[in-house]
Design an enzyme around this catalytic site. Structure first.
Site, PDB file in Angstrom:
ATOM      1  N   LYS A  53      18.587  46.617  78.799  1.00  0.00           N
ATOM      2  CA  LYS A  53      18.969  45.253  79.198  1.00  0.00           C
ATOM      3  C   LYS A  53      20.000  44.695  78.226  1.00  0.00           C
ATOM      4  O   LYS A  53      20.229  45.238  77.145  1.00  0.00           O
ATOM      5  CB  LYS A  53      17.734  44.350  79.222  1.00  0.00           C
ATOM      6  CG  LYS A  53      17.089  44.106  77.861  1.00  0.00           C
ATOM      7  CD  LYS A  53      15.883  43.186  77.961  1.00  0.00           C
ATOM      8  CE  LYS A  53      15.284  42.915  76.571  1.00  0.00           C
ATOM      9  NZ  LYS A  53      14.134  41.989  76.652  1.00  0.00           N
ATOM     10  N   TYR A 297      40.477  25.866  59.366  1.00  0.00           N
ATOM     11  CA  TYR A 297      40.236  24.518  59.867  1.00  0.00           C
ATOM     12  C   TYR A 297      39.289  23.746  58.951  1.00  0.00           C
ATOM     13  O   TYR A 297      38.338  24.301  58.402  1.00  0.00           O
ATOM     14  CB  TYR A 297      39.624  24.577  61.267  1.00  0.00           C
ATOM     15  CG  TYR A 297      40.562  25.102  62.332  1.00  0.00           C
ATOM     16  CD1 TYR A 297      41.841  24.586  62.488  1.00  0.00           C
ATOM     17  CD2 TYR A 297      40.150  26.120  63.193  1.00  0.00           C
ATOM     18  CE1 TYR A 297      42.694  25.065  63.469  1.00  0.00           C
ATOM     19  CE2 TYR A 297      40.996  26.599  64.186  1.00  0.00           C
ATOM     20  CZ  TYR A 297      42.262  26.075  64.317  1.00  0.00           C
ATOM     21  OH  TYR A 297      43.092  26.547  65.286  1.00  0.00           O
TER      22      TYR A 297
END
Length: 405
Positions: A53, A297
């Site tokens: 999965k 940033y």
């Protein structure tokens, strides 16, 4: 099989991909063999199941399926469409059909397709009774193979003991539609503790439910029991039953430090698990910044001295966690290099002052080994205040995955 040539300084085949994931075939085979030996240690050999999965826990379903198909007995999925890729793979390569089980939600129309492909589904609530008309209308040549899910204490899907046998009567009433072949449950906290009293209570409930179902459904063969995921397969021998569902540890990652400690106590000799995944990235820019220059940033990092940085074209869009900003490191030429400033959507910057002597491009290892150093999924997830399950399964599906030996 795709291969990466030229060592860490080269890209994966062509130069188009600046960031790529390497899936180690030999490490995957080693981990399968380790669990095969564990499952064969009792008086009766048990089926070994691989959980694929979440895009094979982020490792890439297309890459992992061919590597494990021959080595395991059962393949487990959440999504029906992923399970169907197994039958397509088998048809394309003339391979024998493996048992395939869909653990997740299945719509009635999907159930018809799965039944025709001989793929098992999990029945976890009475809503499956509503699928009987559409399954009958499809005029199936064989009933849909089903595993009954018991909620033994996780509080998620599944029938509780109080609901048995009333809520499962529809299965017995439609033998032309449903063929009960298994019974399963999920543990709630085997990974989080070293004392397994709650898990043992779940096993008691599981076995009580099995008795109810066997009496009610009268299956042609004993129901295949499976409850053990990676942790329980390692530390709870009673939970192994007829099949094990090995997920995170198939990829060489321990479920938790507690599991590792318990496994040493229970097994005596600790199994060696080898991480299957590595993540590499070629630099976009390598340059000097003067002392006092800000990086990234928010101006959260300022260079205390002249600093050579490498700009890597990878960021949180690709699955590198933003919460690792200012805490993580990568490896360049076998040396640890700090991640500077904030992780950006498509970039991160690292200090390579002591890892390289010039401004030529470098290749960074974000996960995996470079020389004597390594960055583990556990370390990177720890810097990001999460777990390694989340880290690897959130690696971008767009990233190129290559199989290496």
């Amino acid at each position: 099989m795709d291969e990466v040539g030229g060592g860490l300084g080269a890209g994966p085949g062509d130069a188009v991909y600046s960031s790529w994931l390497e899936v180690s075939a030999s490490h995957l085979r080693h981990n399968v063999a380790a669990f095969r030996a564990l499952e064969s240690s009792g008086p009766t050999p048990r089926a070994l199941g691989a959980v694929l999965k979440g895009n094979a826990y982020g490792h890439g379903l297309a890459q992992v399926l061919p590597l494990v198909h021959a080595g395991v007995d059962v393949l487990y999925f959440i999504a029906p469409q992923d399970a169907l890729t197994v039958r397509a793979h088998e048809a394309a390569h003339g391979l024998p059909a493996r048992q395939v089980v869909v653990l997740g939600a299945v719509a009635p129309q999907e159930a018809v397709v799965l039944a025709r492909q001989g793929i098992d589904v999990v029945v976890a609530d009475r809503s499956w009774a509503d699928a009987v008309p559409s399954l009958r209308a499809a005029k199936l040549t064989r009933p849909l193979r089903v595993h009954v899910h018991i909620d033994t204490g996780l509080g998620r899907e599944g029938f509780t003991l109080d609901q048995l046998p009333r809520e499962t009567a529809f299965l017995a009433d439609a033998p032309d539609v449903f063929e009960p072949v298994g019974v399963l449950s999920h543990f709630a906290n085997t990974e989080d503790v070293t004392e397994q009293a709650y898990a043992l209570a779940q096993l008691d409930a599981f076995e009580t439910a099995l008795g109810h179902l066997t009496a009610q459904l009268k299956p042609a063969k004993p129901l295949q029991r499976h409850i053990a995921a990676s942790a329980a397969a390692l530390v709870l021998p009673r939970a192994r039953y007829e099949a094990a569902r090995v997920g995170i540890s198939l990829y060489g990652l321990w479920p938790s430090p507690e599991t590792r400690l318990s496994a040493r106590l229970v097994l005596g000799e600790l199994p060696v698990l080898k991480p299957v995944l590595s993540w590499r990235c070629r630099s976009q820019v390598v340059k000097w910044l003067p002392a006092g220059a800000y990086v990234g940033y928010g101006c959260t990092y300022r260079c205390p001295e002249p600093t050579r940085i490498a700009v890597l074209p990878v960021g949180y869009y690709d699955g590198y966690p933003r919460l690792a900003s200012g805490k993580a490191h990568v490896l360049v030429n076998g040396r640890r290099c700090a991640v500077l400033g904030r992780v950006m959507m498509n970039h991160l910057m690292v200090d390579v002052t002591r890892a390289t002597s010039d401004e030529r491009p470098v290749t960074a290892t974000l996960l995996g080994r470079d020389g004597e150093e390594s960055v583990s999924a556990e370390s990177l997830s720890g810097w990001a205040q999460t777990i390694h399950y989340e880290l690897v399964t959130r690696l971008g599906a767009h990233l190129r995955r290559v199989v290496v030996e």
